[in-house]
Enzyme design. Structure first.
Site: not given
Ligand code: PBG
Length: 329
Positions: A126, A136, A201, A211, A223, A239, A254, A280, A319
């Protein structure tokens, strides 16, 4: 044929098979296994750096040397894979540190290859970690430009492949990037490298702590112009189909917990392995409530991960991977 007589009242007793732990083990339908786990890791410049991420207890930004030590532990726990995110020393408008062969992720990949660990190295592709505006892709005004971004993502993928990535994982949600990356890899001698596409996503509030960890918060706007609307399930299947048609080998949904219906629908529709990214925010919520003593953290962790498996995921990016692996028999 005569009709079966009605069951006597009280004859249907599902509790019979719940009577003791052995019986429960025998009829258990879903299990967590080490083989399901993929641990996300953050790599940053310097040496000897192991900087805690405040909102994600037990997670760190690692310099390359420390990352190698961490990955040694991860491999010893029997976890089969890690996915790497880079925190570069400097950022610019076009994210050039993301496709620099001397960049932070290529450095990490080379060091990890040299350490010869029993670990699949997945490279997240990314630009948001590498752009100074945090989006991105590259901008025209405040618009993220699709096709110019896709060119750079293909370059980044090739650089990661050359540095030793075992799997390429584009997470940007630009249109057509999987096909572009596939062609680039094939042309350059990497036809054997799998693509694990973040296919569905969503534009999610659950990415907040990441972030902070990756220092990738957009400096303006959000985004929603490229990540999916959380309201849309049918679109998620579309998708996924597009990414598969362009050559994705595995797909990611995700986040996970608030999108179990998407995982289930994808499982019913597609034959490829499905990974779910328990992101996260999902991790931080459990950690925070656990630290307050409001919930039984380990129990809820396992219950959430099990729900993701039950929904139909084959793999889980989490995690919690080290904790879970350490707790499994
Ligand atoms: C990058 C990306 C993101 C995450 C994984 N790859 C962040 C986003 O889209 O802002 C998030 C992963 C997480 O929150 O654990 N594009």
């Amino acid at each position: 044929m005569e009709k079966d007589p009605p069951l006597a009242p009280g004859a249907e007793r599902p509790r019979r098979l719940r009577a003791n732990p052995l019986l429960r083990r025998m009829v258990r339908e879903t299990q967590l296994s080490r083989d399901d786990l993929i641990l996300p890791l953050f790599v940053c410049p310097g040496t000897g750096v192991r900087r805690p991420i405040p909102s994600m207890p037990g997670n760190f930004q690692f310099s390359v040397d420390q990352l190698v030590e961490e990955c040694r532990q991860v491999a010893n726990l029997g976890i089969p894979a890690v996915i790497l995110f880079g925190i570069p020393p400097h950022k610019d408008a076009v994210g050039s540190s993301g496709y620099d062969p001397q960049g932070i992720v290529p450095q990490a990949l080379r060091a990890l290859k040299e350490a010869r660990l029993d670990l699949v190295l997945i490279a997240d592709v990314c630009l948001c970690e590498y752009t100074d505006h945090g989006h991105c892709g590259v901008l025209h005004g405040e618009e993220v430009v699709n096709d110019a971004t896709v060119e750079l993502l293909a370059r980044e993928s090739l650089v990661f492949a050359q540095a030793g990535a075992d799997v390429i994982a584009p997470s940007d949600m630009m249109d057509g990037r999987v096909g572009h990356i596939r062609r680039m890899l094939d042309l350059q001698g990497y036809a054997h490298l799998p693509i694990m596409a973040y296919a569905a996503k969503f534009a999610s509030g659950f990415y907040g702590p990441f972030r902070e960890a990756a220092e990738s918060t957009p400096q303006f706007g959000d985004r929603r112009g490229y990540q999916m609307d959380p309201a849309n399930a049918r679109e998620a299947l579309r998708e996924i189909e597009l990414d598969l048609r362009q050559g994705a080998d595995l797909i990611i949904v995700k986040p996970a917990l608030a999108y179990l219906d998407i995982i289930r629908a994808a499982r019913e529709r597609f034959e490829v392995p499905i990974a779910a990214y328990s992101v996260s925010g999902e991790f931080s919520m459990v950690k925070a409530a656990g630290a307050q003593g409001w919930i039984d953290e380990a129990r809820i962790r396992d219950e959430i991960l099990l729900s993701i498996k039950r929904a139909g995921a084959d793999l889980i990016l989490t995690y919690f991977a080290k904790e879970v692996a350490a707790a499994l028999p």
